[in-house]
Motif scaffolding. Structure first.
Motif, short mmCIF file in Angstrom:
data_model
loop_
_atom_site.label_atom_id
_atom_site.label_comp_id
_atom_site.label_asym_id
_atom_site.label_seq_id
_atom_site.Cartn_x
_atom_site.Cartn_y
_atom_site.Cartn_z
N GLY A 132 0.74 -1.19 0.14
CA GLY A 132 0.20 0.14 0.52
C GLY A 132 0.86 1.64 0.27
O GLY A 132 2.29 1.06 0.77
N ARG A 133 0.20 2.62 -0.52
CA ARG A 133 1.07 3.64 -0.50
C ARG A 133 1.19 4.79 0.59
O ARG A 133 2.02 5.10 1.16
CB ARG A 133 0.46 4.30 -1.80
CG ARG A 133 0.30 3.59 -3.22
CD ARG A 133 -0.19 4.61 -4.09
NE ARG A 133 -1.30 5.21 -4.60
CZ ARG A 133 -1.83 6.19 -4.56
NH1 ARG A 133 -1.50 7.36 -4.06
NH2 ARG A 133 -2.99 6.47 -4.10
N THR A 134 0.21 4.43 1.25
CA THR A 134 -0.19 5.41 2.62
C THR A 134 0.40 4.95 3.87
O THR A 134 -0.01 5.58 4.38
CB THR A 134 -1.53 5.88 1.87
OG1 THR A 134 -2.42 5.56 2.24
CG2 THR A 134 -1.35 7.11 1.10
N PHE A 135 -0.09 3.78 3.62
CA PHE A 135 -0.13 3.22 5.89
C PHE A 135 0.21 2.00 5.26
O PHE A 135 0.62 0.49 5.15
CB PHE A 135 -2.21 3.15 5.88
CG PHE A 135 -2.29 2.27 7.13
CD1 PHE A 135 -1.70 3.32 8.00
CD2 PHE A 135 -2.61 1.32 6.96
CE1 PHE A 135 -1.99 2.57 9.65
CE2 PHE A 135 -3.08 0.81 8.67
CZ PHE A 135 -2.10 1.22 9.62
N ILE A 136 1.71 1.86 7.06
CA ILE A 136 2.28 0.75 7.27
C ILE A 136 1.80 0.42 8.61
O ILE A 136 1.32 1.54 9.28
CB ILE A 136 3.59 1.01 7.43
CG1 ILE A 136 4.24 1.97 6.75
CG2 ILE A 136 4.00 0.38 8.26
CD1 ILE A 136 4.28 0.45 5.06
N PRO A 137 0.87 -0.27 8.47
CA PRO A 137 0.58 -1.07 9.64
C PRO A 137 0.67 -0.83 10.73
O PRO A 137 2.06 -1.66 11.08
CB PRO A 137 -0.07 -2.73 9.45
CG PRO A 137 0.11 -3.04 8.36
CD PRO A 137 1.27 -1.67 7.48
N LEU A 138 0.04 -1.01 11.93
CA LEU A 138 1.17 -0.81 13.24
C LEU A 138 0.81 -1.97 14.11
O LEU A 138 1.72 -2.84 13.90
CB LEU A 138 0.26 0.69 14.11
CG LEU A 138 1.07 2.41 13.64
CD1 LEU A 138 0.02 2.92 14.68
CD2 LEU A 138 2.77 1.78 13.51
N ALA A 139 -0.41 -3.03 13.77
CA ALA A 139 0.26 -4.00 14.24
C ALA A 139 -0.60 -5.17 13.35
O ALA A 139 -1.78 -4.72 12.18
CB ALA A 139 -1.17 -4.13 15.27
N MET A 140 -0.11 -5.82 13.47
CA MET A 140 -1.30 -6.77 12.24
C MET A 140 -1.52 -8.38 13.52
O MET A 140 -0.75 -8.24 14.44
CB MET A 140 0.30 -7.82 11.44
CG MET A 140 1.11 -6.54 10.41
SD MET A 140 -0.03 -6.13 8.81
CE MET A 140 -0.63 -7.68 8.32
N GLY A 141 -3.20 -9.12 13.01
CA GLY A 141 -3.03 -9.72 13.39
C GLY A 141 -3.56 -11.01 12.62
O GLY A 141 -3.84 -11.04 11.38
N TRP A 142 -3.94 -12.30 13.10
CA TRP A 142 -4.21 -14.03 12.45
C TRP A 142 -5.88 -13.70 13.40
O TRP A 142 -5.67 -14.08 14.24
CB TRP A 142 -3.41 -14.98 12.89
CG TRP A 142 -2.18 -14.57 11.40
CD1 TRP A 142 -0.65 -14.12 12.22
CD2 TRP A 142 -2.01 -14.67 10.29
NE1 TRP A 142 -0.23 -13.73 11.13
CE2 TRP A 142 -1.28 -14.52 9.47
CE3 TRP A 142 -3.05 -15.20 9.44
CZ2 TRP A 142 -0.64 -15.02 8.23
CZ3 TRP A 142 -2.54 -15.53 8.57
CH2 TRP A 142 -1.32 -15.72 7.61
N PHE A 143 -6.54 -14.01 12.86
CA PHE A 143 -7.91 -14.81 13.06
C PHE A 143 -8.21 -15.70 12.16
O PHE A 143 -7.23 -16.39 11.01
CB PHE A 143 -9.30 -13.61 12.49
CG PHE A 143 -9.34 -12.42 13.80
CD1 PHE A 143 -8.24 -11.18 12.97
CD2 PHE A 143 -10.11 -12.36 14.62
CE1 PHE A 143 -7.88 -10.09 14.20
CE2 PHE A 143 -10.07 -10.70 15.59
CZ PHE A 143 -9.46 -10.17 15.21
N ARG A 144 -9.30 -16.51 12.82
CA ARG A 144 -9.66 -17.98 11.58
C ARG A 144 -11.16 -18.11 12.07
O ARG A 144 -11.76 -17.57 12.83
CB ARG A 144 -8.86 -18.89 12.03
CG ARG A 144 -8.90 -19.50 13.79
CD ARG A 144 -8.56 -20.77 14.14
NE ARG A 144 -9.21 -21.03 15.46
CZ ARG A 144 -7.91 -21.83 15.68
NH1 ARG A 144 -7.28 -22.65 15.60
NH2 ARG A 144 -8.45 -21.92 17.34
N GLN A 145 -11.31 -18.21 11.16
CA GLN A 145 -13.00 -18.63 11.05
C GLN A 145 -13.50 -20.46 10.43
O GLN A 145 -13.11 -19.95 9.38
CB GLN A 145 -13.53 -18.51 9.91
CG GLN A 145 -15.64 -17.87 10.23
CD GLN A 145 -16.37 -16.74 10.25
OE1 GLN A 145 -15.74 -15.94 8.81
NE2 GLN A 145 -16.86 -16.27 10.40
#
Length: 122
Positions: A26-39
């Motif tokens: 992405g051009r404008t946003f670097i994620p501060l936190a990343m997560g994993w979910f499951r369903q």
């Protein structure tokens, strides 16, 4: 806008391991936190793990503590989920997500990947 693409899902026997990857772009946003979910079919989307952009801070759901490990490579804008000692109940679609804070709250994640299927056989 952040785009997230997961990979690494597949079929594995119980007791085995898989490593999922999630590449962020992405051009404008670097994620501060990343997560994993499951369903899993017929169930709510469940928090699995999260990691802060810098430092060792991580967070895990109770059902995966001690078996799954989340990590990230900021140079590659990629987050990983190492899954060991897999159980049939880990079968689900796994989603990567990005947020501005490290949290287990699904509603605070603002970008989501398309998901990758993990199937654990008996």
């Amino acid at each position: 806008q952040v785009q997230l693409v997961e990979s690494g899902g597949g079929l594995v026997q119980a007791g085995g391991s898989l490593r999922l990857s999630c590449a962020a772009s992405g051009r404008t946003f670097i994620p501060l936190a990343m997560g994993w979910f499951r369903q899993a079919p017929g169930k709510e989307r469940e928090f699995v793990a999260a990691i802060w952009r810098t430092g060792p801070n991580t967070l895990y759901g109770d059902s995966v503590k001690g078996r799954f490990t989340i990590s990230r490579d900021n140079a590659k804008n990629t987050v990983y989920l190492q899954m060991d000692s897999l159980k049939p109940e880990d079968t689900a679609v796994y989603y990567c997500a990005a947020a501005s804070t490290m949290t287990s709250r699904r509603d605070l994640y603002t970008a989501w990947g398309q998901g990758t299927q993990v199937t654990v056989s008996e």
